[in-house]
Design an enzyme around this catalytic site. Structure first.
Site, PDB file in Angstrom:
ATOM      1  N   GLN A 108       0.864  -1.155  -0.147  1.00  0.00           N
ATOM      2  CA  GLN A 108      -0.038   0.096   0.005  1.00  0.00           C
ATOM      3  C   GLN A 108       1.172   1.136   0.031  1.00  0.00           C
ATOM      4  O   GLN A 108       1.517   1.590   0.748  1.00  0.00           O
ATOM      5  CB  GLN A 108      -0.921  -0.219   1.491  1.00  0.00           C
ATOM      6  CG  GLN A 108      -1.655  -1.120   1.416  1.00  0.00           C
ATOM      7  CD  GLN A 108      -3.020  -1.462  -0.038  1.00  0.00           C
ATOM      8  OE1 GLN A 108      -3.815  -0.635  -0.058  1.00  0.00           O
ATOM      9  NE2 GLN A 108      -2.550  -2.513  -0.727  1.00  0.00           N
TER      10      GLN A 108
ATOM     11  N   ARG B  82      -4.817   3.856   4.168  1.00  0.00           N
ATOM     12  CA  ARG B  82      -3.988   4.551   3.204  1.00  0.00           C
ATOM     13  C   ARG B  82      -4.132   4.119   1.734  1.00  0.00           C
ATOM     14  O   ARG B  82      -4.539   2.670   1.622  1.00  0.00           O
ATOM     15  CB  ARG B  82      -2.670   4.804   3.402  1.00  0.00           C
ATOM     16  CG  ARG B  82      -1.875   3.391   3.574  1.00  0.00           C
ATOM     17  CD  ARG B  82      -0.269   3.691   3.583  1.00  0.00           C
ATOM     18  NE  ARG B  82       0.611   2.589   3.651  1.00  0.00           N
ATOM     19  CZ  ARG B  82       0.796   1.665   4.754  1.00  0.00           C
ATOM     20  NH1 ARG B  82       0.264   1.949   5.750  1.00  0.00           N
ATOM     21  NH2 ARG B  82       1.737   0.661   4.468  1.00  0.00           N
TER      22      ARG B  82
ATOM     23  N   ALA C 269     -12.002   2.447   3.362  1.00  0.00           N
ATOM     24  CA  ALA C 269     -11.077   1.599   3.009  1.00  0.00           C
ATOM     25  C   ALA C 269     -10.195   2.259   1.886  1.00  0.00           C
ATOM     26  O   ALA C 269     -10.315   3.568   1.924  1.00  0.00           O
ATOM     27  CB  ALA C 269     -11.538   0.417   2.148  1.00  0.00           C
ATOM     28  N   HIS C 270      -9.097   1.707   1.383  1.00  0.00           N
ATOM     29  CA  HIS C 270      -8.170   2.365   0.456  1.00  0.00           C
ATOM     30  C   HIS C 270      -8.567   3.170  -0.770  1.00  0.00           C
ATOM     31  O   HIS C 270      -9.482   2.660  -1.379  1.00  0.00           O
ATOM     32  CB  HIS C 270      -7.011   1.578   0.152  1.00  0.00           C
ATOM     33  CG  HIS C 270      -7.183   0.321  -0.471  1.00  0.00           C
ATOM     34  ND1 HIS C 270      -6.326  -0.739  -0.830  1.00  0.00           N
ATOM     35  CD2 HIS C 270      -8.509  -0.185  -0.968  1.00  0.00           C
ATOM     36  CE1 HIS C 270      -6.914  -1.737  -1.322  1.00  0.00           C
ATOM     37  NE2 HIS C 270      -8.167  -1.387  -1.390  1.00  0.00           N
ATOM     38  N   ASN C 271      -8.228   4.191  -1.052  1.00  0.00           N
ATOM     39  CA  ASN C 271      -8.342   4.729  -2.283  1.00  0.00           C
ATOM     40  C   ASN C 271      -9.872   5.572  -2.357  1.00  0.00           C
ATOM     41  O   ASN C 271     -10.380   5.969  -3.320  1.00  0.00           O
ATOM     42  CB  ASN C 271      -8.328   4.125  -3.458  1.00  0.00           C
ATOM     43  CG  ASN C 271      -6.596   3.923  -3.398  1.00  0.00           C
ATOM     44  OD1 ASN C 271      -6.154   2.689  -3.333  1.00  0.00           O
ATOM     45  ND2 ASN C 271      -5.909   4.796  -3.895  1.00  0.00           N
TER      46      ASN C 271
END
Length: 342
Positions: free
Chosen positions: A199, A219, A240-242
């Site tokens: 990540q 991240r 969550a990511h993004n």
């Protein structure tokens, strides 16, 4: 007049409100419409509490003009009493002072940059290349990881962890137990086992955001996870990511947003609602509590899903029928077709 004490007239002038009644009455706190005393301020914004107004003992009540004739005490007149109350009540909030400087028990990397007026509390850890700007406050046991930035006047209440590559804007409030910048849930399945995807992105949080207790924000995998300005997250939320959350959006407790979803501006997400990954919500979308968003929403409005609560025996019968819905639809279509052919 001392701090935390204001006359009704002073409050009216400070917040641009008209008033009726004793302008010299001193107010030193706030309370409920039913429980506030003669030196406290209360408010009426919901009509279902209107019956309590006639018996109110508050020193002053914030209300709409149409409720003025029923008020037995001084009144501050507002178009939106709830908003006016929120602004006034902030005057009476007693936050503990946080002295500038670094507590003796804190561990701070020589390569970190700490502004002179920042406050680093007991047992904090500030790692290499972290930046703590002027007026920022780190409460007890906070961890600011390598390369993270805590913006001016931001406050990490206690036990907050910024893992890596996290940037907080100005005046961000983060409640205890929040974890920001942890690994996103990125995995690839290789024949018979999982491979973890690195990540490599970060988290960017805009000015005036609020992050609730035990909320987690992962991240990004490549690009950053982003919260624009004035986003408000309740407790125990998973971002969550993004994910990208537009400005002025608010989410209630236990909501969850899966990876790479994009939430518009001025959205409201109810408690325990979920948004699946890679979907988009337009600006000014409201998702009611416990709903699951399974497709992108292109138009503003209020959206719901789920089965309403029922008496258990009725729910069990209906749950059994759910299995046969496709069969019922096919049979109904066949009957309609036969009827049209007659």
């Amino acid at each position: 007049m001392s701090t935390f004490q204001y006359t009704v007239a002073e409050l009216a002038e400070r917040f641009g409100l008209a008033f009726q009644g004793d302008g010299q009455r001193v107010i030193d706190g706030v309370g409920t419409l039913a429980g506030a005393g003669p030196s406290q301020l209360s408010f009426l914004s919901n009509s279902k509490y209107g019956a309590q107004l006639a018996g109110a003992r508050a020193g002053v009540v914030v209300l709409r003009e149409e409720n003025l004739s029923d008020c037995p005490t001084a009144a501050l007149i507002a178009k939106d009493p709830y908003v006016a109350y929120a602004k006034i009540a902030a005057l009476f909030e007693r936050l503990p002072a946080s002295p500038a400087g670094i507590h003796a028990s804190a561990v701070v990397s020589p390569a970190a940059r700490i502004a002179p007026m920042a406050s680093i509390g007991p047992c904090c850890v500030v790692e290499e290349d972290a930046v703590i700007e002027d007026g920022a406050v780190l409460g007890p046991h906070c961890i600011v990881g390598a390369g993270c930035t805590v913006g001016a006047q931001s406050r990490l209440v206690a036990r907050v962890t910024l893992v890596t590559r996290v940037t907080l804007g100005k005046r961000v409030l983060v409640h205890p137990g929040a974890v920001i910048g942890s690994d996103g849930f990125g995995l690839a399945f290789d024949k018979d086992h999982w491979i973890k995807l690195p990540q490599l992105g970060g988290v960017r949080i805009g000015d005036d955001c609020e992050i609730g207790a035990n909320t987690t924000i992962d991240r990004g995998a490549l690009e950053d996870t982003v919260l624009e300005e004035d986003v408000r997250l309740d407790n125990q939320i998973q971002i969550a990511h993004n994910v990208h959350v537009g400005a002025h959006t608010a989410m209630a407790g236990c909501a969850a947003v899966a990876g790479s979803a994009k939430i518009g501006r001025y959205c409201m997400i109810g408690g325990n609602a979920g948004v699946l990954g890679h979907l988009e919500l337009a600006d000014r979308v409201t998702i009611t509590a416990k709903s699951l968003v399974t497709h992108s929403i292109r138009e503003p409005g209020e959206y719901s899903s789920g089965v309403p609560l029922q008496e258990n025996r009725l729910w069990r019968r209906n749950a059994a029928r759910f299995k046969h819905l496709d069969e019922y639809v096919r049979r109904l279509s066949a009957l309609e077709k036969d009827s049209n052919n007659e």
